[in-house]
Design a protein around this motif. Structure first.
Motif, PDB file in Angstrom:
ATOM      1  N   ASP A   1      -4.924 -73.095  71.713  1.00  0.00           N
ATOM      2  CA  ASP A   1      -4.693 -72.092  72.401  1.00  0.00           C
ATOM      3  C   ASP A   1      -6.102 -71.763  72.889  1.00  0.00           C
ATOM      4  N   GLY A   2      -6.123 -70.963  73.891  1.00  0.00           N
ATOM      5  CA  GLY A   2      -7.545 -70.656  74.856  1.00  0.00           C
ATOM      6  C   GLY A   2      -8.239 -69.855  73.905  1.00  0.00           C
ATOM      7  N   GLU A   3      -7.702 -69.093  72.744  1.00  0.00           N
ATOM      8  CA  GLU A   3      -8.486 -68.438  72.098  1.00  0.00           C
ATOM      9  C   GLU A   3      -9.232 -68.896  70.785  1.00  0.00           C
ATOM     10  N   ILE A   4      -9.004 -70.180  70.520  1.00  0.00           N
ATOM     11  CA  ILE A   4      -9.286 -70.741  69.403  1.00  0.00           C
ATOM     12  C   ILE A   4     -10.767 -71.514  69.828  1.00  0.00           C
ATOM     13  N   VAL A   5     -11.690 -71.068  68.957  1.00  0.00           N
ATOM     14  CA  VAL A   5     -13.224 -71.610  68.972  1.00  0.00           C
ATOM     15  C   VAL A   5     -13.384 -72.717  68.016  1.00  0.00           C
ATOM     16  N   PHE A   6     -14.139 -74.005  68.510  1.00  0.00           N
ATOM     17  CA  PHE A   6     -14.305 -75.256  67.801  1.00  0.00           C
ATOM     18  C   PHE A   6     -15.845 -75.011  67.473  1.00  0.00           C
ATOM     19  N   PRO A   7     -16.462 -74.501  66.601  1.00  0.00           N
ATOM     20  CA  PRO A   7     -18.023 -74.876  66.360  1.00  0.00           C
ATOM     21  C   PRO A   7     -18.036 -76.085  66.248  1.00  0.00           C
ATOM     22  N   PRO A   8     -19.373 -76.693  67.116  1.00  0.00           N
ATOM     23  CA  PRO A   8     -19.645 -78.136  67.135  1.00  0.00           C
ATOM     24  C   PRO A   8     -19.692 -78.754  65.857  1.00  0.00           C
ATOM     25  N   GLU A   9     -20.306 -78.102  64.769  1.00  0.00           N
ATOM     26  CA  GLU A   9     -20.654 -78.838  63.377  1.00  0.00           C
ATOM     27  C   GLU A   9     -19.419 -78.830  62.802  1.00  0.00           C
ATOM     28  N   ARG A  10     -18.745 -77.959  62.758  1.00  0.00           N
ATOM     29  CA  ARG A  10     -17.185 -77.873  62.173  1.00  0.00           C
ATOM     30  C   ARG A  10     -16.351 -78.865  62.785  1.00  0.00           C
ATOM     31  N   TRP A  11     -16.425 -79.015  63.940  1.00  0.00           N
ATOM     32  CA  TRP A  11     -15.480 -80.301  64.695  1.00  0.00           C
ATOM     33  C   TRP A  11     -16.271 -81.744  64.221  1.00  0.00           C
ATOM     34  N   ALA A  12     -17.568 -81.637  64.197  1.00  0.00           N
ATOM     35  CA  ALA A  12     -18.230 -82.921  63.722  1.00  0.00           C
ATOM     36  C   ALA A  12     -17.397 -83.506  62.249  1.00  0.00           C
ATOM     37  N   ALA A  13     -17.587 -82.318  61.389  1.00  0.00           N
ATOM     38  CA  ALA A  13     -17.025 -82.869  60.076  1.00  0.00           C
ATOM     39  C   ALA A  13     -15.603 -83.174  60.034  1.00  0.00           C
ATOM     40  N   THR A  14     -14.752 -82.534  60.701  1.00  0.00           N
ATOM     41  CA  THR A  14     -13.631 -82.821  61.020  1.00  0.00           C
ATOM     42  C   THR A  14     -13.089 -84.240  61.773  1.00  0.00           C
ATOM     43  N   PHE A  15     -13.816 -84.560  62.761  1.00  0.00           N
ATOM     44  CA  PHE A  15     -13.793 -85.771  63.319  1.00  0.00           C
ATOM     45  C   PHE A  15     -14.385 -86.702  62.366  1.00  0.00           C
ATOM     46  N   ARG A  16     -15.264 -86.654  61.263  1.00  0.00           N
ATOM     47  CA  ARG A  16     -15.852 -87.803  60.301  1.00  0.00           C
ATOM     48  C   ARG A  16     -14.515 -88.145  59.356  1.00  0.00           C
ATOM     49  N   SER A  17     -13.901 -86.728  58.849  1.00  0.00           N
ATOM     50  CA  SER A  17     -12.966 -86.995  57.832  1.00  0.00           C
ATOM     51  C   SER A  17     -11.764 -87.674  58.369  1.00  0.00           C
ATOM     52  N   HIS A  18     -11.495 -87.673  59.697  1.00  0.00           N
ATOM     53  CA  HIS A  18     -10.355 -88.313  60.118  1.00  0.00           C
ATOM     54  C   HIS A  18     -10.604 -89.719  60.956  1.00  0.00           C
ATOM     55  N   ALA A  19     -11.945 -90.042  60.791  1.00  0.00           N
ATOM     56  CA  ALA A  19     -12.190 -91.306  61.774  1.00  0.00           C
ATOM     57  C   ALA A  19     -11.533 -92.473  61.469  1.00  0.00           C
ATOM     58  N   GLN A  20     -11.236 -92.789  60.132  1.00  0.00           N
ATOM     59  CA  GLN A  20     -10.726 -93.960  59.926  1.00  0.00           C
ATOM     60  C   GLN A  20      -9.019 -94.019  60.149  1.00  0.00           C
ATOM     61  N   LEU A  21      -8.465 -92.846  59.978  1.00  0.00           N
ATOM     62  CA  LEU A  21      -7.130 -92.604  60.413  1.00  0.00           C
ATOM     63  C   LEU A  21      -7.051 -92.762  61.987  1.00  0.00           C
ATOM     64  N   ILE A  22      -7.992 -92.370  62.778  1.00  0.00           N
ATOM     65  CA  ILE A  22      -7.924 -92.352  64.148  1.00  0.00           C
ATOM     66  C   ILE A  22      -8.321 -93.928  64.505  1.00  0.00           C
ATOM     67  N   LEU A  23      -8.956 -94.779  63.945  1.00  0.00           N
ATOM     68  CA  LEU A  23      -9.247 -96.100  64.369  1.00  0.00           C
ATOM     69  C   LEU A  23      -7.964 -96.859  63.774  1.00  0.00           C
ATOM     70  N   HIS A  24      -7.133 -96.544  62.795  1.00  0.00           N
ATOM     71  CA  HIS A  24      -6.003 -97.254  62.453  1.00  0.00           C
ATOM     72  C   HIS A  24      -5.128 -97.106  63.453  1.00  0.00           C
ATOM     73  N   GLU A  25      -4.829 -95.883  64.076  1.00  0.00           N
ATOM     74  CA  GLU A  25      -3.895 -95.606  65.254  1.00  0.00           C
ATOM     75  C   GLU A  25      -4.249 -95.984  66.694  1.00  0.00           C
ATOM     76  N   LEU A  26      -5.560 -96.296  66.837  1.00  0.00           N
ATOM     77  CA  LEU A  26      -6.091 -96.811  68.075  1.00  0.00           C
ATOM     78  C   LEU A  26      -5.800 -98.151  67.670  1.00  0.00           C
ATOM     79  N   GLY A  27      -5.678 -98.932  66.837  1.00  0.00           N
ATOM     80  CA  GLY A  27      -5.503-100.371  66.679  1.00  0.00           C
ATOM     81  C   GLY A  27      -4.041-100.749  67.054  1.00  0.00           C
ATOM     82  N   GLU A  28      -3.314 -99.876  66.266  1.00  0.00           N
ATOM     83  CA  GLU A  28      -1.838 -99.897  66.759  1.00  0.00           C
ATOM     84  C   GLU A  28      -1.622 -99.876  68.205  1.00  0.00           C
ATOM     85  N   TYR A  29      -2.181 -98.789  68.710  1.00  0.00           N
ATOM     86  CA  TYR A  29      -1.949 -98.485  70.254  1.00  0.00           C
ATOM     87  C   TYR A  29      -2.497 -99.714  71.164  1.00  0.00           C
ATOM     88  N   LEU A  30      -3.380-100.383  70.610  1.00  0.00           N
ATOM     89  CA  LEU A  30      -3.879-101.624  71.509  1.00  0.00           C
ATOM     90  C   LEU A  30      -3.304-102.883  70.995  1.00  0.00           C
TER      91      LEU A  30
END
Length: 424
Positions: A356-385
Motif C-alpha cells: 500500500d502506498g501509505e506503508i513506510v519501510f524504515p531501512p534498518e527495520r527492513w534490513a532486520a526483516t531481510f536477514r531473518s528471511h534470507a535462508q528461506l529466500i535462498l531455498h525458494e530461489l534454488g527451487e526457482y533455478l
C-alpha cells in the motif's frame, strides 16, 4: 524470484566466472548457487563463517562440496569476480531516500564518505592501520542522493586518506557535493567552483579564514565580524545564524616545477545547535540569494543517508568483524556484504511497489526483516533455478562427521588417555 534472476542472470554469472577463471572446466561448482549462497549466507545467521557459506551452498546446489573443495575456490580471482558483480549492480539498485530536502536545483547531489573496517592483526602489512600492531581497511563510497545509487566504491588500507580518492573535473558541473571534514581542502573547493559545481562541507577546527563581509545585517550592538578570523569570534556570538563571506589562502597544484599561492572567497554559515551554545559551521559556494542558512543545515543532513548505509553494513552484516588472515578472503567477504546490501535494496524496492502506498519501510527495520528471511529466500530461489539439493539427512551426515580421519575428536582422546587407568 524473477526480480533477483534479472538482477544476476545465471548465464551472465557463469560466463563471467569462466572469463576470470573462477570455475574449472568440469563445472562441478555451480556458480549461480555459489554466488547466491554468499549473498544470502552473509545475511542469514548470527555469524559469518566460511563454513556457514559452504552449508548455504550445499543446501542449494545439486551436489555438495567438501570443505577443502570450497576453501580451494576462495581465490583472488573470486574477489575480483565479486567486485565486478558489485560494480555491475551499483547503477541498477536504488538506495531509499531518507531525507526530504529540496535538491531539485541541482543535477545531482553527491555524498563522499568512508568508514574503517578493523581486520586481523596478521594483515597489518597488506592493510596498514593508523596505529601500530593493528590492521584496518577503509571502504570509500560516492553516493548519488538524487538517483539513489552508489556511483563509486574503493577499498584501501586505513592510512589512505579519504581525500585522495575524490577527483575534481568537468563532471562536477551543476552538481552539489556534500563533504565531511576528512575531505576539507580549500584547493578542492576552488576547483569545484571553477568547474561550475557546488559544495557544502563542515568547517575544520584548524581552518580559520578571515571574514571579508557579513551577508546579513544585525542590530547596531551586534559584534562586527569583518576583518576577524571566524573561529576567534564564534564563541562570543549569540545570534541565531552566522552568514559571512571569508577569504582563504591555499597552494595551487604545482605546474612547470613551481607552485603558486592563491586566494578564494567562500561563504561560511553557522547554524546554532539545538540545546547548545555553539554552532555547526559550514563552508560553501551556494549563493545566499537562493539558500538561507537554515537551508544549508537541511541539505547537509542528506549525508545521513550514507551514514545509515555504513551503520547497516556494520550492525546487520557485521562488516567490521572479519576473522581471517588472508587478504583476498577479506575482499571476498567485503564484496559479498555489499552484494547482500544491494540485493536487500532490490527486494525492498519490490516490496514497496507491491505494498500500500501509505506503508513506510524504515531501512534498518527492513534490513532486520531481510536477514531473518534470507535462508528461506535462498531455498525458494534454488527451487526457482531448478536445483535439487541432496536430502536433508545426507547433508546433516556430511556436515556433522569428522573431516580428518587421522585427527581424533576430544572424546576419543580422553577415552584413550583414561582407558589404561580404568583397567588397572
Amino acid at each position: 524470484m524473477r526480480r533477483l534472476t534479472t538482477l544476476f542472470p545465471s548465464e551472465f554469472l557463469e560466463e563471467h566466472a569462466e572469463e576470470l577463471g573462477v570455475i574449472e572446466r568440469d563445472r562441478k561448482l555451480q556458480i549461480p548457487a555459489f554466488v547466491w549462497a554468499f549473498v544470502f549466507g552473509f545475511a542469514a545467521g548470527e555469524s559469518r563463517t566460511l563454513a556457514g557459506f559452504r552449508r548455504s551452498y550445499n543446501s542449494t546446489a545439486d551436489e555438495t562440496i567438501s570443505p577443502g573443495g570450497f576453501y580451494h575456490r576462495l581465490t583472488p580471482s573470486l574477489a575480483e569476480y565479486f567486485r565486478d558483480l558489485v560494480e555491475a549492480t551499483l547503477d541498477e539498485v536504488a538506495v531509499p531516500d531518507t531525507v526530504d530536502a529540496d535538491i531539485d536545483r541541482f543535477k545531482d547531489v553527491m555524498i563522499a564518505d568512508g568508514t574503517v573496517l578493523r581486520l586481523h592483526e596478521f594483515l597489518a602489512d597488506e592493510y596498514e592501520a593508523r596505529k601500530e600492531e593493528q590492521a584496518g581497511a577503509k571502504l570509500h563510497l560516492l553516493h548519488n542522493a538524487t538517483k539513489q545509487t552508489i556511483e563509486r566504491l574503493d577499498v584501501t588500507d586505513e592510512k589512505t586518506h579519504d581525500s585522495t580518492l575524490f577527483h575534481t573535473g568537468s563532471w562536477l558541473e551543476d552538481r552539489l557535493v556534500l563533504f565531511d571534514r576528512a575531505y576539507f581542502k580549500y584547493r578542492r573547493f576552488a576547483l569545484i567552483d571553477e568547474n561550475d559545481g557546488y559544495f557544502v562541507s563542515r568547517l575544520k577546527e584548524s581552518a580559520n579564514p578571515v571574514v571579508t563581509e557579513e551577508l546579513r545585517e544585525w542590530r547596531s550592538r551586534a559584534i562586527p565580524l569583518e576583518g576577524e578570523q571566524i573561529h576567534d569570534v564564534v564563541d562570543e556570538l549569540h545570534r541565531e545564524y552566522i552568514d559571512v563571506e571569508v577569504e582563504a589562502e591555499f597552494d595551487r597544484r604545482p605546474y612547470g616545477g613551481t607552485q603558486s599561492r592563491d586566494t578564494k572567497r567562500f561563504r561560511v554559515v553557522g547554524v546554532r545547535k539545538e540545546d547548545a551554545d555553539d554552532y555547526h559551521l559550514y563552508i560553501t559556494n551556494l549563493p545566499r540569494e537562493e539558500f538561507l542558512p537554515s537551508d544549508l543545515g537541511t541539505i547537509y543532513r542528506c549525508r545521513w543517508e550514507v551514514e545509515l548505509l555504513f551503520r547497516e553494513l556494520k550492525t546487520q552484516y557485521e562488516l567490521d568483524e572479519f576473522d581471517t588472515t588472508k587478504k583476498h578472503v577479506v575482499e571476498i567477504l567485503l564484496y559479498a556484504a555489499l552484494l547482500s546490501l544491494l540485493v536487500s535494496r532490490e527486494l525492498l524496492d519490490l516490496v514497496t511497489e507491491q505494498a500500500d502506498g501509505e506503508i513506510v519501510f524504515p531501512p534498518e527495520r527492513w534490513a532486520a526483516t531481510f536477514r531473518s528471511h534470507a535462508q528461506l529466500i535462498l531455498h525458494e530461489l534454488g527451487e526457482y533455478l531448478g536445483y535439487s539439493p541432496p536430502p536433508l539427512l545426507d547433508r546433516l551426515i556430511d556436515d556433522a562427521q569428522k573431516i580428518h580421519q587421522q585427527r581424533p575428536v576430544l572424546q576419543e582422546t580422553l577415552a584413550t588417555a583414561t582407558q589404561p587407568r580404568c583397567e588397572s
